[in-house]
Design a protein around this motif. Structure first.
Motif, mmCIF file in Angstrom:
data_model
loop_
_atom_site.group_PDB
_atom_site.id
_atom_site.type_symbol
_atom_site.label_atom_id
_atom_site.label_comp_id
_atom_site.label_asym_id
_atom_site.label_seq_id
_atom_site.Cartn_x
_atom_site.Cartn_y
_atom_site.Cartn_z
ATOM 1 N N ASP A 92 37.863 40.220 33.907
ATOM 2 C CA ASP A 92 38.018 39.417 35.122
ATOM 3 C C ASP A 92 39.053 38.317 34.936
ATOM 4 O OD1 ASP A 92 36.236 38.121 33.351
ATOM 5 O OD2 ASP A 92 35.312 36.981 34.970
ATOM 6 N N ARG A 93 39.111 37.742 33.741
ATOM 7 C CA ARG A 93 40.113 36.709 33.485
ATOM 8 C C ARG A 93 41.519 37.306 33.464
ATOM 9 N NH1 ARG A 93 40.414 32.660 28.173
ATOM 10 N NH2 ARG A 93 42.408 31.688 28.730
ATOM 11 N N GLU A 94 41.662 38.493 32.832
ATOM 12 C CA GLU A 94 42.966 39.162 32.816
ATOM 13 C C GLU A 94 43.474 39.402 34.227
ATOM 14 O OE1 GLU A 94 45.158 40.459 30.196
ATOM 15 O OE2 GLU A 94 44.063 38.783 29.341
ATOM 16 N N LEU A 95 42.585 39.780 35.122
ATOM 17 C CA LEU A 95 42.985 40.091 36.493
ATOM 18 C C LEU A 95 43.207 38.819 37.322
ATOM 19 C CD1 LEU A 95 40.586 43.103 37.176
ATOM 20 C CD2 LEU A 95 43.038 43.182 36.668
ATOM 21 N N LEU A 148 40.039 50.418 45.021
ATOM 22 C CA LEU A 148 39.455 50.504 43.682
ATOM 23 C C LEU A 148 38.531 51.718 43.598
ATOM 24 C CD1 LEU A 148 38.564 49.379 40.846
ATOM 25 C CD2 LEU A 148 36.854 48.021 42.090
ATOM 26 N N PHE A 149 38.632 52.446 42.480
ATOM 27 C CA PHE A 149 37.748 53.570 42.165
ATOM 28 C C PHE A 149 37.072 53.282 40.830
ATOM 29 C CE2 PHE A 149 37.501 57.213 39.279
ATOM 30 C CZ PHE A 149 36.696 58.108 39.963
ATOM 31 N N VAL A 150 35.754 53.479 40.743
ATOM 32 C CA VAL A 150 35.011 53.310 39.488
ATOM 33 C C VAL A 150 34.082 54.507 39.327
ATOM 34 C CG1 VAL A 150 33.441 51.867 38.146
ATOM 35 C CG2 VAL A 150 35.090 50.791 39.706
ATOM 36 N N ARG A 151 34.034 55.058 38.113
ATOM 37 C CA ARG A 151 33.137 56.184 37.850
ATOM 38 C C ARG A 151 32.435 55.994 36.506
ATOM 39 N NH1 ARG A 151 34.874 62.265 39.065
ATOM 40 N NH2 ARG A 151 34.334 61.436 41.129
ATOM 41 N N TYR A 152 31.120 56.225 36.498
ATOM 42 C CA TYR A 152 30.316 56.228 35.285
ATOM 43 C C TYR A 152 29.808 57.661 35.084
ATOM 44 C CZ TYR A 152 29.983 51.157 34.520
ATOM 45 O OH TYR A 152 30.258 49.842 34.235
ATOM 46 N N ILE A 153 30.066 58.239 33.893
ATOM 47 C CA ILE A 153 29.677 59.611 33.602
ATOM 48 C C ILE A 153 28.640 59.613 32.481
ATOM 49 C CG2 ILE A 153 30.508 61.911 32.988
ATOM 50 C CD1 ILE A 153 33.345 60.934 33.714
ATOM 51 N N ASP A 154 27.496 60.243 32.725
ATOM 52 C CA ASP A 154 26.458 60.350 31.702
ATOM 53 C C ASP A 154 26.955 61.283 30.599
ATOM 54 O OD1 ASP A 154 24.037 61.442 30.305
ATOM 55 O OD2 ASP A 154 23.025 60.088 31.697
ATOM 56 N N ILE A 155 27.089 60.765 29.378
ATOM 57 C CA ILE A 155 27.660 61.542 28.276
ATOM 58 C C ILE A 155 26.739 62.702 27.888
ATOM 59 C CG2 ILE A 155 28.380 61.429 25.848
ATOM 60 C CD1 ILE A 155 29.221 58.525 26.379
ATOM 61 N N ASP A 205 26.100 48.277 34.217
ATOM 62 C CA ASP A 205 25.807 48.558 35.616
ATOM 63 C C ASP A 205 27.083 48.823 36.407
ATOM 64 O OD1 ASP A 205 25.330 47.499 38.585
ATOM 65 O OD2 ASP A 205 23.399 48.105 37.757
ATOM 66 N N ILE A 206 27.161 49.980 37.054
ATOM 67 C CA ILE A 206 28.371 50.357 37.780
ATOM 68 C C ILE A 206 28.646 49.421 38.959
ATOM 69 C CG2 ILE A 206 27.137 52.038 39.221
ATOM 70 C CD1 ILE A 206 29.696 53.732 39.234
ATOM 71 N N ASN A 207 27.590 48.950 39.624
ATOM 72 C CA ASN A 207 27.791 48.067 40.771
ATOM 73 C C ASN A 207 28.325 46.703 40.339
ATOM 74 O OD1 ASN A 207 26.841 49.928 42.773
ATOM 75 N ND2 ASN A 207 24.749 49.510 42.094
ATOM 76 N N GLU A 208 27.790 46.184 39.241
ATOM 77 C CA GLU A 208 28.266 44.894 38.735
ATOM 78 C C GLU A 208 29.716 44.998 38.277
ATOM 79 O OE1 GLU A 208 25.780 43.220 35.751
ATOM 80 O OE2 GLU A 208 23.946 43.362 36.956
ATOM 81 N N ILE A 263 35.523 43.776 39.019
ATOM 82 C CA ILE A 263 36.943 44.145 39.103
ATOM 83 C C ILE A 263 37.510 43.815 40.481
ATOM 84 C CG2 ILE A 263 38.587 46.053 38.996
ATOM 85 C CD1 ILE A 263 36.705 47.429 37.003
ATOM 86 N N TRP A 264 36.808 44.231 41.527
ATOM 87 C CA TRP A 264 37.332 44.028 42.884
ATOM 88 C C TRP A 264 37.488 42.547 43.206
ATOM 89 C CZ3 TRP A 264 40.002 46.638 46.159
ATOM 90 C CH2 TRP A 264 40.093 46.234 47.505
ATOM 91 N N ASN A 265 36.509 41.748 42.849
ATOM 92 C CA ASN A 265 36.552 40.318 43.167
ATOM 93 C C ASN A 265 37.543 39.553 42.296
ATOM 94 O OD1 ASN A 265 34.577 40.602 45.167
ATOM 95 N ND2 ASN A 265 32.908 40.314 43.690
ATOM 96 N N SER A 266 38.009 40.164 41.203
ATOM 97 C CA SER A 266 38.967 39.506 40.316
ATOM 98 C C SER A 266 40.420 39.809 40.697
ATOM 99 C CB SER A 266 38.733 39.916 38.862
ATOM 100 O OG SER A 266 37.438 39.562 38.436
#
Length: 360
Positions: free
Chosen positions: A129-132, A338-345, A318-321, A326-329
């Motif tokens: 978030d700081r980088e962004l 913005l696209f975010v994906r979490y994949i169960d390994i 948490d994918i929502n957090e 990212i979006w708010n930063s």
């Protein structure tokens, strides 16, 4: 004199040749003198005082948004010097590297800590978030990593825009991935570099890129090429004078194991006559860590291309957090989608979040 606790002042820039004639050391002689003395005296470090606060990503007197680097390696400093950076002469850096003398570049006008130049700089995990928040225009960016609990492969891709054409976009779901579309088709000007599929899935692989090279990688890997080989037919984008880098990522999940790779294709410091290719492989990613690569170092005209290895950043469980972070930063004026994906390994099942500034 030093043993007697006295301060010794030595003139720089001067030396003797093989005939013992007094001569000058040439350009950078003062820096070189200081490093040579530090090496002979086995000093802990050699401090070089100049008119800037340290080593920056660009000349801070010209580019107001340039960021100061806390540390760089000798080789990185040599490359910067060869490209025209005047903060240190390359001969002094070569000598410091040869004798293992850490350098500190500091300002003579204030007490700022400056930049350390040394053999190896351990990559610090950065706050995403700081980088962004501190960069109004990183352009397009890819994050790939693994959740802190080690159970989810994580990726995020965002786009930003300065022109009305770039801002007139949204992400939409397409097959197992996403595509970009014009939010208002009547205002679409040039679709060539802004309408594409950033995310596609091929068997065990999830491909994420900032352009139509997604299809190039998909087709190449389907025909037996690996990630790096599939990109050999592509170069940076032809959008002079920026020559936007093509950034790409490939994630493989199979039999409960996970690895990923990232790539950047960029012009040679703005020269379109050459394409520099860099591929980074992460075969055993550590829980809670990700890598972040983006197209531009910061805003500018022309826009300066990303430099170095993808940044080490934090990842959340948490994918929502993580989506909200990212979006708010991202810069409110420039962010687009913005696209975010979490994949169960373990199972390969995934969750996806899409956020668009423009809502239909």
């Amino acid at each position: 004199e030093l043993d007697n606790k006295k301060i010794v002042i030595v003139t720089g820039f001067q030396g003797v040749n093989k005939y013992d004639d007094i001569t000058t050391l040439g350009r950078g002689g003062s820096d070189t003198t200081a490093v040579a003395l530090a090496a002979v005296l086995h000093a802990d470090k050699c401090e070089i005082y100049t008119d800037v606060d340290g080593v920056f990503t660009a000349d801070p007197r010209v580019v107001k948004t340039a960021k100061k680097l806390d540390a760089v390696t000798y080789d990185e400093m040599l490359e910067l010097a060869s490209l025209g950076a005047k903060v240190l002469h390359n001969r002094s850096v070569e000598m410091a590297k040869k004798y293992g003398v850490p350098l500190v570049v500091r300002s003579s006008l204030n007490n700022s800590e400056g930049t350390v130049v040394k053999e190896e700089v351990k990559m610090e995990k950065l706050s995403l978030d700081r980088e962004l928040k501190e960069n109004a225009y990183p352009g397009r960016g890819i994050v790939i990593g693994i959740s802190p609990d080690g159970k989810k492969a994580v990726t995020a891709y965002f786009i930003m825009g300065r022109s009305s054409n770039s801002r007139n976009r949204i992400f939409v779901e397409y097959e197992d991935g996403i595509r970009t579309e014009a939010f208002d088709p009547s205002k679409l000007e040039d679709p060539s570099l802004i309408i594409y599929a950033p995310v596609r899935v091929l068997g065990d692989y999830t491909i994420v890129t900032n352009g139509d090279q997604t299809d190039t990688i998909y087709d190449g890997m389907r025909n037996g090429l690996n990630f790096e080989q599939a990109l050999r037919s592509r170069e940076f984008e032809p959008d002079a004078p920026n020559y936007t880098p093509r950034i790409s990522g490939s994630m493989k999940i199979k039999d409960g194991k996970y690895r990923y790779a990232m790539s950047i294709l960029k012009s040679d410091n703005g020269n379109p006559e050459a394409c520099n290719r860099f591929t980074f492989y992460y075969n055993n990613p550590l829980a809670g860590e990700g890598r972040f690569i983006h197209t531009y170092m910061h805003d500018g005209n022309p826009l300066p291309s990303f430099e170095g290895e993808p940044k080490l950043v934090e990842v959340m469980d948490d994918i929502n957090e993580y989506t909200d972070l990212i979006w708010n930063s991202l810069n409110e004026e420039n962010k687009v989608s913005l696209f975010v994906r979490y994949i169960d390994i373990a199972t390969g099942r995934y969750e996806t979040r899409i956020v668009n500034k423009h809502q239909k």
